[in-house]
Design an enzyme around this catalytic site. Structure first.
Site, PDB file in Angstrom:
ATOM      1  N   GLY A 170       8.963  -3.310   2.305  1.00 28.44           N
ATOM      2  CA  GLY A 170       7.980  -3.103   3.381  1.00 28.44           C
ATOM      3  C   GLY A 170       8.235  -4.006   4.571  1.00 28.44           C
ATOM      4  N   SER A 189      -5.019  -5.640  -2.973  1.00 23.93           N
ATOM      5  CA  SER A 189      -5.902  -5.304  -1.845  1.00 23.93           C
ATOM      6  C   SER A 189      -7.376  -5.390  -2.212  1.00 23.93           C
ATOM      7  CB  SER A 189      -5.586  -3.870  -1.405  1.00 23.93           C
ATOM      8  OG  SER A 189      -6.616  -3.374  -0.582  1.00 23.93           O
ATOM      9  N   GLU A 210      -9.343  -3.280  -1.405  1.00 21.59           N
ATOM     10  CA  GLU A 210      -9.731  -1.900  -1.751  1.00 21.59           C
ATOM     11  C   GLU A 210      -9.927  -1.743  -3.253  1.00 21.59           C
ATOM     12  OE1 GLU A 210     -10.254   1.318  -0.056  1.00 21.59           O
ATOM     13  OE2 GLU A 210     -10.821  -0.229   1.356  1.00 21.59           O
ATOM     14  N   TYR A 232      -5.457   5.391  -3.318  1.00 24.03           N
ATOM     15  CA  TYR A 232      -4.784   4.147  -2.926  1.00 24.03           C
ATOM     16  C   TYR A 232      -5.340   2.966  -3.726  1.00 24.03           C
ATOM     17  CZ  TYR A 232      -3.788  -0.038  -0.117  1.00 24.03           C
ATOM     18  OH  TYR A 232      -3.421  -1.291   0.299  1.00 24.03           O
ATOM     19  N   LEU A 241      11.071   2.442  -3.045  1.00 23.63           N
ATOM     20  CA  LEU A 241      10.288   2.041  -4.223  1.00 23.63           C
ATOM     21  C   LEU A 241      10.196   3.160  -5.262  1.00 23.63           C
ATOM     22  CD1 LEU A 241       7.508  -0.045  -2.465  1.00 23.63           C
ATOM     23  CD2 LEU A 241       9.054  -0.892  -4.246  1.00 23.63           C
TER      24      LEU A 241
END
Ligand code: NDP
Ligand code: GDR
Length: 341
Positions: free
Chosen positions: A13, A135, A137, A158, A69
């Protein structure tokens, strides 16, 4: 692959927001930085062009490698060849709304991709430390404040993929004694933020509205509460996690929250505009299940890593508006756009 006695790192990334700031930080610290770049039909290295070095340059310290990935064999080969001291897994399909449209792809890259990388480390037998970009999240529907002991309740494909990656990282630490850590980072933004995340979408629109190039900004849920920090400060926390004596997991956040509406109002005001004249609702930007409120408690990171945020969300909004105004002016005048902010 290490030059002299300095360390080397592999960043997945590296072309993203965080990857670009982390690459800069590690280069400043004397690392040789290997970046994993996925194949794209158009250039995808804009955020690192200012630190890019041609393959022909002597004593190169930023070296890019094509891989993905989703390709476990490529990851094993890369690890075996490079033998980096540190690995930062920042690669992901990172857009929450998009994860509802592409759930399997998101699960594959954001979730399984992390395990592929952990397994590649194990298979290649490389003695390295790995950082997993976990995260906020993952907390999803669990009410704030959230810290390392808060139960996960993800609200998107996600978020589910990140929970899988989080536990894979913990499991490889426990099963194989790997130095594997999770940084549970709350939202962090910058002038390099992707244009479809809400902060950058807003600050970019402010610049265009001020220049007379746009007269409406369509958004979804303005009531969502987020804890927004400044990305360059957050990559410092990632690095510190890998310098500790023992691997552990850390929340990184400011502890201060605002609504999307607050961010809109502050960003428009930074350019002398009244947001209510321009912002309209479009249900297209709503999510099938929303994360209402994320506010982090980064007390552990402060106590153990000595890490503290410096930039407030209001300052962040102003930094991003100013950068977007400057970038638009450069684009309109045909000048080369600066990315080294
Ligand atoms: P970005 O979306 O800006 O960057 C994501 C990176 O992942 C890009 O370099 C992208 O490449 C790469 N990537 C995407 N798919 C693949 C793939 N199949 N194989 C290899 N690489 C791939 O994200 P951020 O920089 O904002 O975030 C970095 C990480 O931190 C992500 O994992 C994100 O989920 C996580 N995170 C981010 C937070 C934030 O607020 N920014 C908060 C918490 C976690 P390309 O440039 O080609 O698209
Ligand atoms: P988030 O960031 O989902 O928190 O994930 P995003 O900026 O996409 O959304 C934040 C909040 O704003 C609301 N919203 C909108 N969002 C977008 N993108 N576009 C809109 O038009 C819009 N209108 C309102 C959203 O509903 C949401 O509540 C980011 C990503 O970087 C993840 O990779 C990372 O893990 C988390 O932050 C922490």
């Amino acid at each position: 692959m290490t030059t002299g006695t300095s360390k080397s790192a592999l960043i997945t990334g590296v072309t993203g927001q965080d990857g670009s700031y982390l690459a800069e930080l590690l280069l400043e610290k004397g690392y040789t930085v290997h970046g994993l770049v996925r194949r794209s039909s158009s250039f995808n290295t804009e955020r690192i062009d200012h630190i890019y070095q041609e393959p022909q340059e002597a004593e190169r310290r930023l070296i890019l490698h094509h891989a993905d990935l989703s390709d476990g064999v490529a990851l094993v080969n890369l690890l075996r060849d490079l033998r980096p001291d540190e690995v930062y897994n920042l690669g992901a399909q990172s857009h929450v709304r998009v994860s509802f449209d592409a759930p399997l792809y998101t699960g594959d890259v954001t979730g399984l991709g992390s395990m592929r990388l952990l397994e590649a480390i194990r298979a290649s037998g490389v003695d390295t430390r790995i950082y997993q970009a976990s995260s906020s999240e993952m907390f999803g529907a669990t009410p704030p404040p959230q810290n390392e002991r808060t139960p996960f309740h993800p609200r998107s494909p996600y978020g589910c993929a990140k929970v899988f990656a989080y536990w894979s990282t913990v499991n490889y630490r426990e099963a194989y004694d790997m130095f594997a850590v999770n940084g549970i980072l709350f939202n962090h933004e910058s002038p390099r933020r992707g244009e479809t995340f809400v902060t950058r979408k807003i600050t970019r629109a402010v610049a265009r509205i001020q220049a007379g190039l746009q007269d409406r900004l369509y958004l979804g849920n303005l009531d969502a509460v987020r804890d927004w920090g400044y990305a360059p400060e957050y990559v410092e926390a990632m690095w510190r996690m890998l310098q500790q004596d023992a691997p552990d997991d850390y929340v990184v956040a400011t502890g201060v929250a605002a609504t999307v509406r607050d961010f809109v109002e502050t960003s428009f005001a930074a350019a002398g505009l009244d947001w209510s004249q321009y912002v309209r609702f479009d249900p297209k930007y709503e999510r099938p299940s929303e994360v209402d409120a994320l506010i982090g408690d980064a007390g552990k990171a402060e106590a153990r890593l000595g890490w503290k945020p410096a930039t407030t969300w209001r300052e962040l909004a102003q930094i991003m508006v100013a950068a977007d105004i400057e970038q638009l002016a450069a684009e309109l005048s045909g000048a080369r756009v600066r990315i080294d902010r």
